[in-house]
Each structure stands twice: as C-alpha cells, then as structure tokens.
Write an enzyme that holds these catalytic residues in place. Structure first.
Site, short mmCIF file in Angstrom:
data_model
loop_
_atom_site.label_atom_id
_atom_site.label_comp_id
_atom_site.label_asym_id
_atom_site.label_seq_id
_atom_site.Cartn_x
_atom_site.Cartn_y
_atom_site.Cartn_z
N CYS A 1 1.08 -1.52 0.24
CA CYS A 1 -0.02 0.45 -0.06
C CYS A 1 1.06 1.51 -0.30
CB CYS A 1 -0.83 -0.15 1.40
SG CYS A 1 -2.43 1.24 0.78
N HIS B 1 -9.27 -3.83 -2.39
CA HIS B 1 -8.12 -3.15 -1.45
C HIS B 1 -8.82 -1.63 -1.61
CE1 HIS B 1 -3.90 -1.93 -0.61
NE2 HIS B 1 -4.21 -0.58 -0.80
N GLU B 2 -9.27 -0.58 -3.39
CA GLU B 2 -9.08 0.82 -2.35
C GLU B 2 -10.47 0.87 -2.57
OE1 GLU B 2 -7.52 2.57 -3.55
OE2 GLU B 2 -5.68 1.15 -4.36
N HIS C 1 -10.31 1.44 1.59
CA HIS C 1 -10.05 3.06 1.39
C HIS C 1 -11.31 3.31 1.50
CE1 HIS C 1 -5.71 2.40 2.39
NE2 HIS C 1 -5.24 2.28 0.04
NI NI Z 1 -3.30 1.33 -0.44
#
Ligand code: NI
Length: 188
Positions: free
Chosen positions: A104, A146-147, A150
């Site tokens: 990341c 993953h995004e 966030h």
């Molecule tokens: Ni990331």
C-alpha cells in the site's frame, strides 16, 4: 484551461484521513473533481502503483483509480487503462477467497498476504457520471477490494487472517525470489 497535473502527497498510516468514511461525490463533472481524478492518475503512475484512492491524498471522497499494468514490479499484471471509479459499491463478494501479496502506498516497505474474494460484483460511476455494473475476478478484483476498503477507512491490516502474514519488503523479496508462491503482488 489549466492542464497542469500535480503530483499529490500521499497520506501515511496513522493519519486520520485513512480511517474516515469517504463522502459520496455529488457533482462528478465539477472541475475540482475532474482535476483531482487527473492528479490521482498522475500520482499513481509516478509511484508505479496499480491503484490509489482519494483518501490517500487527504481527500475524503469516494473516488479511486485502478491502474493495472505490467511493469518491472508487476510483470504479470493485466494491462488496463487507468480507470477512475466513483461512488462504488461492492454488491457481491464470492465466498471463495484467495491469499496473495499486497502493498500500500500509505504503508511503504510493508507487504502482507491478504485474503480477498476471488470474484466480486460492483457498481460505480465513471468520470462522465455514467453508471456501470461489472464483475471482476483475480487481480482486478483484488485491487478493487483494496481501494474500496480505503473509502471505508480500512487498510489491508484489517483484513489479515494473522499478523504473521505481515512481512517487511526486504524479507518479502527474499521469499518471492526463492519460492514461486506469487502470481501477482500489488501496491495500491
Ligand atoms: Ni492502499
């Protein structure tokens, strides 16, 4: 017209912006939103990442970029144009999961084996505001998850089965050079 693209500073783990829920984007066509999208693309390409989310550049908005491309760091990555994803929802996560490496941009020098659903169904808007329904699998599904995390104040540490799945990059490189454990690894 201002065509300047700006390299944006990346927030590191510990900054509260990475732990907040991002706001829906109401006016996608707004100039400030469009230039944020351009700057995110420029920044993720410069960092050689395969994804970046707006909270990672201190903007708590539901925008991320998927930018899978083969390069020195990810020779097996599928090629796709940098794709802005706005106001996304993951509507279905497959029960079947896969364990693979992630990094990341907000946690430099750290890698981990992260379990993710193998396939997902998603909805989102593009930078024109058009709605999309899509299904992704494998590497692209991993970047999306993953995004998307966030945007919900989560990082991959929150997804681990065990803290023993965390590796410093130097050790990770030793492992992948000696074992063929890895098909892909990603940094987003
Ligand atoms: Ni990331």
């Amino acid at each position: 017209m201002n065509m300047t693209k700006n390299l944006l500073q990346i927030a590191l783990l510990g900054h509260p912006v990475l732990r907040k829920k991002a706001q829906r984007v109401k006016s996608i066509k707004e100039r400030a939103v469009q230039s944020l999208i351009d700057d995110l693309i420029y920044t993720v390409m410069d960092a050689n990442g395969v994804g970046i989310a707006a909270p990672q550049v201190y903007r708590s908005l539901q925008i991320f970029i998927m930018a899978s491309h083969p390069n020195e760091r990810y020779p097996n990555a599928p090629e796709m144009p940098a794709t802005p994803v706005i106001n996304p929802k993951i509507t279905h996560y497959s029960e079947e999961t896969e364990l693979d490496w992630e990094g990341c941009l907000s946690m430099p020098g750290v890698r981990a084996l992260v379990p993710r659903s193998k396939t997902i169904k998603v909805t989102f808007q593009d930078r024109e505001g058009n709605k999309h329904c899509d299904e992704y699998e494998g590497f692209i599904a991993r970047i999306f998850q993953h995004e998307y995390d966030h945007l919900n104040g989560l990082v991959f540490f929150d997804r681990l089965d065990s803290l023993k799945d965390i590796y410093m990059e130097k050790e990770y490189k030793k492992i992948i050079s000696t074992h063929k454990l890895v098909r892909y690894d990603i940094i987003c």
